[in-house]
Design a protein around this motif. Structure first.
Motif, PDB file in Angstrom:
ATOM      1  N   ALA A   1     -91.309  36.506  44.033  1.00 42.69           N
ATOM      2  CA  ALA A   1     -91.314  37.690  44.903  1.00 42.69           C
ATOM      3  C   ALA A   1     -91.279  37.279  46.376  1.00 42.69           C
ATOM      4  O   ALA A   1     -90.582  37.901  47.185  1.00 42.69           O
ATOM      5  CB  ALA A   1     -92.545  38.539  44.623  1.00 42.69           C
ATOM      6  N   GLU A   2     -92.017  36.225  46.722  1.00 38.82           N
ATOM      7  CA  GLU A   2     -92.043  35.756  48.105  1.00 38.82           C
ATOM      8  C   GLU A   2     -90.670  35.218  48.515  1.00 38.82           C
ATOM      9  O   GLU A   2     -90.206  35.472  49.634  1.00 38.82           O
ATOM     10  CB  GLU A   2     -93.107  34.676  48.279  1.00 38.82           C
ATOM     11  N   ASP A   3     -90.022  34.483  47.619  1.00 40.20           N
ATOM     12  CA  ASP A   3     -88.689  33.947  47.921  1.00 40.20           C
ATOM     13  C   ASP A   3     -87.682  35.082  48.122  1.00 40.20           C
ATOM     14  O   ASP A   3     -86.867  35.049  49.054  1.00 40.20           O
ATOM     15  CB  ASP A   3     -88.214  33.029  46.790  1.00 40.20           C
ATOM     16  N   VAL A   4     -87.743  36.069  47.254  1.00 41.56           N
ATOM     17  CA  VAL A   4     -86.819  37.205  47.365  1.00 41.56           C
ATOM     18  C   VAL A   4     -87.072  37.963  48.666  1.00 41.56           C
ATOM     19  O   VAL A   4     -86.133  38.312  49.389  1.00 41.56           O
ATOM     20  CB  VAL A   4     -86.979  38.152  46.158  1.00 41.56           C
ATOM     21  N   ALA A   5     -88.338  38.196  48.977  1.00 39.83           N
ATOM     22  CA  ALA A   5     -88.690  38.930  50.196  1.00 39.83           C
ATOM     23  C   ALA A   5     -88.197  38.207  51.437  1.00 39.83           C
ATOM     24  O   ALA A   5     -87.676  38.840  52.368  1.00 39.83           O
ATOM     25  CB  ALA A   5     -90.194  39.134  50.264  1.00 39.83           C
ATOM     26  N   ARG A   6     -88.344  36.886  51.472  1.00 38.29           N
ATOM     27  CA  ARG A   6     -87.883  36.125  52.637  1.00 38.29           C
ATOM     28  C   ARG A   6     -86.377  36.282  52.838  1.00 38.29           C
ATOM     29  O   ARG A   6     -85.897  36.456  53.961  1.00 38.29           O
ATOM     30  CB  ARG A   6     -88.237  34.640  52.479  1.00 38.29           C
ATOM     31  N   ASN A   7     -85.632  36.250  51.751  1.00 39.22           N
ATOM     32  CA  ASN A   7     -84.178  36.395  51.858  1.00 39.22           C
ATOM     33  C   ASN A   7     -83.781  37.804  52.279  1.00 39.22           C
ATOM     34  O   ASN A   7     -82.851  37.987  53.071  1.00 39.22           O
ATOM     35  CB  ASN A   7     -83.509  36.028  50.525  1.00 39.22           C
ATOM     36  N   LEU A   8     -84.494  38.802  51.792  1.00 39.32           N
ATOM     37  CA  LEU A   8     -84.192  40.180  52.184  1.00 39.32           C
ATOM     38  C   LEU A   8     -84.512  40.414  53.660  1.00 39.32           C
ATOM     39  O   LEU A   8     -83.795  41.154  54.347  1.00 39.32           O
ATOM     40  CB  LEU A   8     -84.971  41.166  51.305  1.00 39.32           C
ATOM     41  N   VAL A   9     -85.560  39.780  54.146  1.00 39.13           N
ATOM     42  CA  VAL A   9     -85.904  39.888  55.572  1.00 39.13           C
ATOM     43  C   VAL A   9     -84.784  39.292  56.421  1.00 39.13           C
ATOM     44  O   VAL A   9     -84.385  39.856  57.446  1.00 39.13           O
ATOM     45  CB  VAL A   9     -87.241  39.188  55.871  1.00 39.13           C
ATOM     46  N   MET A  10     -84.253  38.161  55.989  1.00 40.02           N
ATOM     47  CA  MET A  10     -83.165  37.529  56.728  1.00 40.02           C
ATOM     48  C   MET A  10     -81.906  38.398  56.710  1.00 40.02           C
ATOM     49  O   MET A  10     -81.174  38.474  57.699  1.00 40.02           O
ATOM     50  CB  MET A  10     -82.863  36.149  56.153  1.00 40.02           C
ATOM     51  N   VAL A  11     -81.650  39.055  55.603  1.00 42.87           N
ATOM     52  CA  VAL A  11     -80.508  39.980  55.530  1.00 42.87           C
ATOM     53  C   VAL A  11     -80.671  41.077  56.583  1.00 42.87           C
ATOM     54  O   VAL A  11     -79.736  41.374  57.339  1.00 42.87           O
ATOM     55  CB  VAL A  11     -80.389  40.599  54.124  1.00 42.87           C
ATOM     56  N   ALA A  12     -81.851  41.663  56.632  1.00 44.61           N
ATOM     57  CA  ALA A  12     -82.102  42.753  57.584  1.00 44.61           C
ATOM     58  C   ALA A  12     -81.978  42.279  59.030  1.00 44.61           C
ATOM     59  O   ALA A  12     -81.467  43.002  59.890  1.00 44.61           O
ATOM     60  CB  ALA A  12     -83.488  43.345  57.341  1.00 44.61           C
ATOM     61  N   GLN A  13     -82.428  41.059  59.308  1.00 43.05           N
ATOM     62  CA  GLN A  13     -82.395  40.547  60.678  1.00 43.05           C
ATOM     63  C   GLN A  13     -80.989  40.169  61.138  1.00 43.05           C
ATOM     64  O   GLN A  13     -80.664  40.289  62.330  1.00 43.05           O
ATOM     65  CB  GLN A  13     -83.311  39.334  60.801  1.00 43.05           C
ATOM     66  N   LEU A  14     -80.148  39.723  60.222  1.00 46.07           N
ATOM     67  CA  LEU A  14     -78.848  39.167  60.599  1.00 46.07           C
ATOM     68  C   LEU A  14     -77.660  40.099  60.401  1.00 46.07           C
ATOM     69  O   LEU A  14     -76.576  39.835  60.924  1.00 46.07           O
ATOM     70  CB  LEU A  14     -78.591  37.877  59.800  1.00 46.07           C
ATOM     71  N   ILE A  15     -77.838  41.187  59.682  1.00 48.06           N
ATOM     72  CA  ILE A  15     -76.687  41.961  59.235  1.00 48.06           C
ATOM     73  C   ILE A  15     -75.858  42.541  60.376  1.00 48.06           C
ATOM     74  O   ILE A  15     -74.633  42.673  60.257  1.00 48.06           O
ATOM     75  CB  ILE A  15     -77.132  43.075  58.254  1.00 48.06           C
ATOM     76  N   ASP A  16     -76.482  42.850  61.504  1.00 50.54           N
ATOM     77  CA  ASP A  16     -75.732  43.432  62.617  1.00 50.54           C
ATOM     78  C   ASP A  16     -75.009  42.376  63.447  1.00 50.54           C
ATOM     79  O   ASP A  16     -73.849  42.569  63.823  1.00 50.54           O
ATOM     80  CB  ASP A  16     -76.670  44.237  63.527  1.00 50.54           C
ATOM     81  N   GLU A  17     -75.680  41.267  63.728  1.00 46.95           N
ATOM     82  CA  GLU A  17     -75.123  40.257  64.619  1.00 46.95           C
ATOM     83  C   GLU A  17     -74.380  39.145  63.879  1.00 46.95           C
ATOM     84  O   GLU A  17     -73.381  38.627  64.379  1.00 46.95           O
ATOM     85  CB  GLU A  17     -76.247  39.639  65.471  1.00 46.95           C
ATOM     86  N   GLU A  18     -74.873  38.763  62.719  1.00 44.34           N
ATOM     87  CA  GLU A  18     -74.250  37.671  61.956  1.00 44.34           C
ATOM     88  C   GLU A  18     -74.110  38.084  60.489  1.00 44.34           C
ATOM     89  O   GLU A  18     -74.816  37.572  59.622  1.00 44.34           O
ATOM     90  CB  GLU A  18     -75.083  36.397  62.079  1.00 44.34           C
ATOM     91  N   PRO A  19     -73.206  39.014  60.206  1.00 46.06           N
ATOM     92  CA  PRO A  19     -73.095  39.558  58.845  1.00 46.06           C
ATOM     93  C   PRO A  19     -72.754  38.521  57.769  1.00 46.06           C
ATOM     94  O   PRO A  19     -73.202  38.652  56.635  1.00 46.06           O
ATOM     95  CB  PRO A  19     -71.988  40.611  58.981  1.00 46.06           C
ATOM     96  N   GLU A  20     -71.994  37.507  58.136  1.00 46.88           N
ATOM     97  CA  GLU A  20     -71.646  36.484  57.138  1.00 46.88           C
ATOM     98  C   GLU A  20     -72.885  35.732  56.673  1.00 46.88           C
ATOM     99  O   GLU A  20     -73.036  35.434  55.484  1.00 46.88           O
ATOM    100  CB  GLU A  20     -70.605  35.513  57.705  1.00 46.88           C
ATOM    101  N   LYS A  21     -73.768  35.412  57.614  1.00 52.85           N
ATOM    102  CA  LYS A  21     -75.017  34.731  57.240  1.00 52.85           C
ATOM    103  C   LYS A  21     -75.901  35.667  56.430  1.00 52.85           C
ATOM    104  O   LYS A  21     -76.552  35.243  55.455  1.00 52.85           O
ATOM    105  CB  LYS A  21     -75.754  34.245  58.483  1.00 52.85           C
ATOM    106  N   ALA A  22     -75.924  36.952  56.824  1.00 52.01           N
ATOM    107  CA  ALA A  22     -76.702  37.928  56.060  1.00 52.01           C
ATOM    108  C   ALA A  22     -76.179  38.007  54.631  1.00 52.01           C
ATOM    109  O   ALA A  22     -76.961  38.099  53.674  1.00 52.01           O
ATOM    110  CB  ALA A  22     -76.614  39.300  56.730  1.00 52.01           C
ATOM    111  N   TYR A  23     -74.876  37.959  54.492  1.00 46.30           N
ATOM    112  CA  TYR A  23     -74.270  37.997  53.155  1.00 46.30           C
ATOM    113  C   TYR A  23     -74.726  36.808  52.315  1.00 46.30           C
ATOM    114  O   TYR A  23     -75.037  36.957  51.122  1.00 46.30           O
ATOM    115  CB  TYR A  23     -72.746  38.016  53.291  1.00 46.30           C
TER     116      TYR A  23
END
Length: 271
Positions: free
Chosen positions: A13-35
């Motif tokens: 759950a912690e691993d999944v949450a960390r990745n979802l947080v990164m998606v939310a942080q990067l999706i506007d400025e760096e969508p490829e990394k968010a992907y």
């Protein structure tokens, strides 16, 4: 989402949450990394609706519309909600199927959307009309109580902007300028480029101060490089002169040695 993640083992759950947080942080400025982060979360917990939804938005942000649509459909099956209906319709547009997007705009799911969702669906439907070359129909689609309202909502600026853009495309420049101005008035967080569109219509050109600064920095760097090169040339010339002087001194010493040797020979002959 928190409740869904609680169903997973703690470390997972912690691993999944960390990745979802990164998606939310990067999706506007760096969508490829968010992907990329969304794909990791998807591999870890593909049966969690929030993960499928995040993966859908990350794919949508990188214009992978077929993949995004599949993820949104999966999330909707898991939750039974209709919140993703407008973005699913927009994926159909992205896939070159505006007719399907329009069909979705007439489905019962639209009536279950909240006000923001209904406005979003209207924007998608108007976009589909424009995709099909139906400019006047797009304008009519956007005409609504929400457009006429003087209240300012999170979606107000985007709705007014879309209406202005449709008017401009239809050659109704005067009305378009009026609505771009109204969009700018409502755009408190810079979600549109209404100010740029207004300036363009008014023939105003902006000079980027940062570009001027960059050019000045480049010029200064070039001058410094030239000065360094000139200094290096002077140093090299000085070294050459020093070497020549050393060689001359060596030659003089050799000449003196030769003279001394000749004197010794002459003295010997005399003896």
């Amino acid at each position: 989402m928190r409740q869904e993640l609680l169903s997973l083992p703690k470390t997972l759950a912690e691993d999944v949450a960390r990745n979802l947080v990164m998606v939310a942080q990067l999706i506007d400025e760096e969508p490829e990394k968010a992907y990329e982060y969304s794909r990791v979360a998807l591999r870890l917990a593909s049966r969690v609706a929030a993960v499928r939804e995040a993966a859908g938005f990350a794919a949508y942000a990188t214009q992978k519309y077929s993949e995004a649509l599949a993820e949104f459909r999966a999330a909707r099956r898991m939750t039974g909600g209709v919140e993703l209906w407008p973005v699913m319709a927009d994926c159909e547009r992205g896939l070159g199927r505006p007719e399907r997007a329009l069909a979705m705009a007439g489905e019962p799911e639209v009536q279950k959307l909240d006000k923001a969702g209904q406005v979003e669906m209207r924007l998608v439907a108007a976009g589909a009309r424009r995709d099909m070359g139906q400019l006047e129909a797009a304008i009519v689609t956007l005409q609504s109580p929400e457009l006429a309202s003087s209240a300012n909502h999170p979606w107000t600026a985007r709705l007014r902007y879309a209406y202005a853009d449709a008017l401009l495309a239809a050659g109704r420049d005067g009305e378009a300028r009026e609505w771009f101005a109204k969009a700018l008035e409502a755009d408190k967080d810079g979600s549109t480029d209404a100010s740029d569109r207004l300036a363009e219509m008014d023939g105003v050109e902006f000079v980027d101060a940062f570009d001027d600064e960059d050019e000045a920095d480049d010029a200064e760097d070039a001058i410094e490089a030239e000065e360094a090169a000139a200094e290096a040339r002077l140093d090299a010339e000085a070294d050459d002169r020093d070497r020549d002087d050393d060689l001359d001194e060596d030659d003089d010493a050799d000449d003196l040695d030769d003279i001394d040797a000749d004197d010794d020979v002459d003295g010997a002959d005399k003896r």
